[in-house]
Write a protein that holds these residues in place. Structure first.
Motif, PDB file in Angstrom:
ATOM      1  N   THR A 163       0.832  -1.209   0.000  1.00 17.26           N
ATOM      2  CA  THR A 163       0.000   0.000   0.000  1.00 17.26           C
ATOM      3  C   THR A 163       0.868   1.260   0.000  1.00 17.26           C
ATOM      4  O   THR A 163       0.615   2.216  -0.748  1.00 17.26           O
ATOM      5  N   ILE A 164       1.916   1.255   0.859  1.00 17.37           N
ATOM      6  CA  ILE A 164       2.813   2.425   0.921  1.00 17.37           C
ATOM      7  C   ILE A 164       3.521   2.614  -0.422  1.00 17.37           C
ATOM      8  O   ILE A 164       3.623   3.734  -0.948  1.00 17.37           O
ATOM      9  N   THR A 165       3.991   1.492  -1.012  1.00 19.05           N
ATOM     10  CA  THR A 165       4.719   1.565  -2.277  1.00 19.05           C
ATOM     11  C   THR A 165       3.816   2.078  -3.400  1.00 19.05           C
ATOM     12  O   THR A 165       4.224   2.926  -4.216  1.00 19.05           O
ATOM     13  N   GLU A 166       2.593   1.575  -3.429  1.00 23.61           N
ATOM     14  CA  GLU A 166       1.665   2.040  -4.465  1.00 23.61           C
ATOM     15  C   GLU A 166       1.333   3.519  -4.287  1.00 23.61           C
ATOM     16  O   GLU A 166       1.190   4.257  -5.274  1.00 23.61           O
ATOM     17  N   SER A 167       1.214   3.954  -3.037  1.00 24.40           N
ATOM     18  CA  SER A 167       0.924   5.376  -2.790  1.00 24.40           C
ATOM     19  C   SER A 167       2.073   6.249  -3.268  1.00 24.40           C
ATOM     20  O   SER A 167       1.864   7.291  -3.922  1.00 24.40           O
ATOM     21  N   LYS A 168       3.301   5.818  -2.979  1.00 25.80           N
ATOM     22  CA  LYS A 168       4.460   6.583  -3.425  1.00 25.80           C
ATOM     23  C   LYS A 168       4.568   6.564  -4.954  1.00 25.80           C
ATOM     24  O   LYS A 168       4.908   7.582  -5.584  1.00 25.80           O
ATOM     25  N   TYR A 169       4.251   5.428  -5.551  1.00 26.92           N
ATOM     26  CA  TYR A 169       4.331   5.327  -7.016  1.00 26.92           C
ATOM     27  C   TYR A 169       3.282   6.207  -7.686  1.00 26.92           C
ATOM     28  O   TYR A 169       3.527   6.797  -8.744  1.00 26.92           O
ATOM     29  N   SER A 170       2.103   6.310  -7.052  1.00 23.39           N
ATOM     30  CA  SER A 170       1.014   7.088  -7.650  1.00 23.39           C
ATOM     31  C   SER A 170       1.318   8.582  -7.668  1.00 23.39           C
ATOM     32  O   SER A 170       0.776   9.324  -8.504  1.00 23.39           O
ATOM     33  N   GLN A 173       6.836   9.256  -6.550  1.00 26.31           N
ATOM     34  CA  GLN A 173       7.989   9.190  -5.649  1.00 26.31           C
ATOM     35  C   GLN A 173       8.575   7.776  -5.527  1.00 26.31           C
ATOM     36  O   GLN A 173       9.554   7.574  -4.835  1.00 26.31           O
ATOM     37  N   GLY A 174       7.973   6.805  -6.174  1.00 23.76           N
ATOM     38  CA  GLY A 174       8.454   5.434  -6.112  1.00 23.76           C
ATOM     39  C   GLY A 174       8.593   4.844  -7.491  1.00 23.76           C
ATOM     40  O   GLY A 174       8.258   5.475  -8.504  1.00 23.76           O
ATOM     41  N   VAL A 175       9.083   3.607  -7.531  1.00 25.44           N
ATOM     42  CA  VAL A 175       9.244   2.913  -8.805  1.00 25.44           C
ATOM     43  C   VAL A 175       8.385   1.669  -8.788  1.00 25.44           C
ATOM     44  O   VAL A 175       8.107   1.076  -7.732  1.00 25.44           O
ATOM     45  N   GLN A 176       7.959   1.263  -9.981  1.00 25.83           N
ATOM     46  CA  GLN A 176       7.084   0.105 -10.090  1.00 25.83           C
ATOM     47  C   GLN A 176       7.790  -1.186  -9.666  1.00 25.83           C
ATOM     48  O   GLN A 176       7.164  -2.127  -9.198  1.00 25.83           O
ATOM     49  N   GLN A 177       9.116  -1.207  -9.784  1.00 26.37           N
ATOM     50  CA  GLN A 177       9.879  -2.389  -9.396  1.00 26.37           C
ATOM     51  C   GLN A 177       9.686  -2.722  -7.919  1.00 26.37           C
ATOM     52  O   GLN A 177       9.692  -3.883  -7.527  1.00 26.37           O
ATOM     53  N   ASP A 178       9.517  -1.686  -7.092  1.00 28.05           N
ATOM     54  CA  ASP A 178       9.292  -1.928  -5.660  1.00 28.05           C
ATOM     55  C   ASP A 178       7.991  -2.688  -5.415  1.00 28.05           C
ATOM     56  O   ASP A 178       7.914  -3.542  -4.525  1.00 28.05           O
ATOM     57  N   ILE A 179       6.981  -2.392  -6.239  1.00 26.38           N
ATOM     58  CA  ILE A 179       5.706  -3.105  -6.097  1.00 26.38           C
ATOM     59  C   ILE A 179       5.889  -4.576  -6.436  1.00 26.38           C
ATOM     60  O   ILE A 179       5.377  -5.471  -5.748  1.00 26.38           O
ATOM     61  N   TYR A 180       6.665  -4.842  -7.496  1.00 27.39           N
ATOM     62  CA  TYR A 180       6.919  -6.232  -7.874  1.00 27.39           C
ATOM     63  C   TYR A 180       7.722  -6.973  -6.798  1.00 27.39           C
ATOM     64  O   TYR A 180       7.493  -8.151  -6.528  1.00 27.39           O
ATOM     65  N   LYS A 181       8.695  -6.279  -6.206  1.00 26.19           N
ATOM     66  CA  LYS A 181       9.486  -6.904  -5.146  1.00 26.19           C
ATOM     67  C   LYS A 181       8.610  -7.284  -3.960  1.00 26.19           C
ATOM     68  O   LYS A 181       8.751  -8.359  -3.368  1.00 26.19           O
ATOM     69  N   ALA A 182       7.701  -6.372  -3.589  1.00 22.82           N
ATOM     70  CA  ALA A 182       6.798  -6.664  -2.478  1.00 22.82           C
ATOM     71  C   ALA A 182       5.898  -7.856  -2.801  1.00 22.82           C
ATOM     72  O   ALA A 182       5.648  -8.726  -1.961  1.00 22.82           O
TER      73      ALA A 182
END
Length: 457
Positions: A163-170, A173-182
């Motif tokens: 959830t945090i990663t998706e919020s940052k990506y939206s 401020q984040g990268v999509q790769q972090d979502i895949y890692k999670a």
């Protein structure tokens, strides 16, 4: 109509919640051990085997049945059953008894008693092994349950990370790769969860096997426990094992049996006797050729074997000597193994206790603080997602190692009790819940004598 569906849906939701939240019963280790000792068929078979040899020992000193004899002696072929024609004709009755040489019966009973005694101690040894198997399975179940708990906790935390990663990506401020890692880490957790559930089912089946109950009998939860301190030193444990271990007593009985067999073999150089008594009933004879008053007669006799077969008897002596030496050396080997097992197990217990104290008092609190800091820093983009994920997995691994060390400590303690032959500590203090960071109070426990298989995988 709409209100009706709302009521039905609400009722179903609350019903499902109530069913889902119904707690499993807590298993009691003492009851499990007691049921295993009462119901296990292999233990019952050992008890029947002991009864069989105990009944054999009661037969060992018995005399052979006396032999009764009746005969018609020197009958005339032309006139059978006529006793007043020939003075040699007579009716004879007799009795005989086989008597072994003095002392043989008592030694035979002694040999049989020692053999039965060895099987009796084998039952107590089997009880120790069965108790050890039940305890090991019990604490393995506890470790698996704890593993499932922390996996569930990590799945929820990973969901928060996503959830945090998706919020940052939206917000860029984040990268999509972090979502895949999670997502990948979540899949790894699900894989571990599947494996742990399979392990629990296998352990349940093994426990049901040991307790001789249906394999699909559900096993409840395992309560938390504190680690007991050992009240005895290595030297005291070793001496206690020599005094209490049933297998030691069984081998001592076998050595005594060998010595008694040697004395019995020495007795075989002396003869056995057969005592007999016969009584002859005669009739008076008065003919032109013979006149006999027909007085009754009796015969008393003794016969005995001549122990000329010296080679066979010397082989019996050698056999009994080898039997004694075998039991004596097996006893020495067992005592040597007990000494090794005690020292090795004490070293492993000390290591596991120190690891538990280190995890609880230092490593896990530090890992929790490190993860908390990483979460805060990730929210403000001071660390990358990999650092956050690494902190979570580090804490997860330390928590698993903590529970594994606790379970391993209790399993090693069960192995030590089986090696020594007594219950070294009373049942661990049960705790329904125990905070992870709290160190349980540890108090010395007093040793109590045990009332004293084979694990199925």
């Amino acid at each position: 109509m709409k209100n009706f569906f709302v009521v039905v849906a609400t009722t179903l939701i609350f019903t499902n919640c109530a069913l889902a939240e119904e707690p499993k019963p807590v298993e009691n280790l003492s009851n499990l051990v007691s049921n295993a000792l009462t119901n296990n068929p292999e233990l019952k078979a050992s008890q029947s085997r002991w009864q069989m040899f105990a009944n054999k020992s009661r037969q060992a000193s018995s005399l052979e049945d006396p032999m009764f004899m009746f005969k018609l002696q020197n009958m005339l072929v032309r006139e059978p059953f006529v006793f007043n024609k020939d003075p040699q004709s007579a009716k004879v009755i007799g009795i005989s008894q086989q008597l072994p040489f003095w002392g043989k019966r008592a030694i035979k009973q002694e040999v049989a008693n020692y053999e039965a005694e060895s099987f009796k101690w084998s039952i107590e040894e089997r009880k120790l092994e069965l108790t050890r198997m039940v305890k090991e399975t019990y604490y393995q179940l506890w470790a698996v349950d704890k593993g499932l708990e922390i996996v569930d906790k990590n799945l929820k935390i990973l969901a928060d990370f996503v959830t945090i990663t998706e919020s940052k990506y939206s917000v860029g401020q984040g990268v999509q790769q972090d979502i895949y890692k999670a997502g990948l880490e979540k899949s790894r957790m699900l894989d571990m969860q599947i494996t742990l559930k399979q392990q629990r089912k296998s352990l349940e089946a093994n426990l049901n096997y040991l307790l001789y109950r249906p394999g699909n009998t559900p096993v409840g939860t395992i309560a938390d426990f504190s680690l007991p301190l050992l009240p005895l030193t290595a030297e005291q444990l070793n001496q206690t094992a020599h005094d209490k271990r049933p297998q030691v007593k069984s081998l001592i009985s076998l050595a005594n049996k060998g010595q008694a067999s040697h004395r019995l073999a020495q007795k075989e150089f002396y003869p056995d006797f057969n005592l007999s008594f016969e009584y002859m009933f005669k009739e008076a004879i008065s003919t032109d050729m013979v006149s006999d008053p027909g007085y009754d007669m009796f015969t008393v006799g003794v016969t005995f074997n001549l122990p000329f077969q010296q080679q066979r008897r010397r082989a019996m002596l050698a056999e009994s000597t080898s039997e004694t030496n075998m039991a004596t050396e097996e006893l020495n080997g067992l005592k040597n193994n007990i000494s090794y097992t005690i020292n090795d197990t004490l070293a492993q217990l000390d290591r596991r206790r120190k690891l538990v104290e280190l995890y609880r008092g230092g490593i896990i609190p530090q890992a929790e603080q490190s993860l908390e800091s990483a979460v805060i820093s990730y929210r403000v983009s001071k660390v990358d997602f990999l650092t956050l994920l690494d902190g979570r997995m580090t804490l997860f691994n330390y928590e698993r190692e903590l529970y594994e060390s606790q379970a391993e400590y209790m399993m090693k303690l069960a192995q030590l009790e089986a090696a020594v032959g007594i219950d070294l500590v009373s049942a661990p203090v049960l705790q329904m819940t125990a905070p992870l960071a709290a160190v349980p109070e540890q108090a010395p426990s007093q040793a109590a004598p045990a009332s004293g298989h084979i694990q199925h995988h």
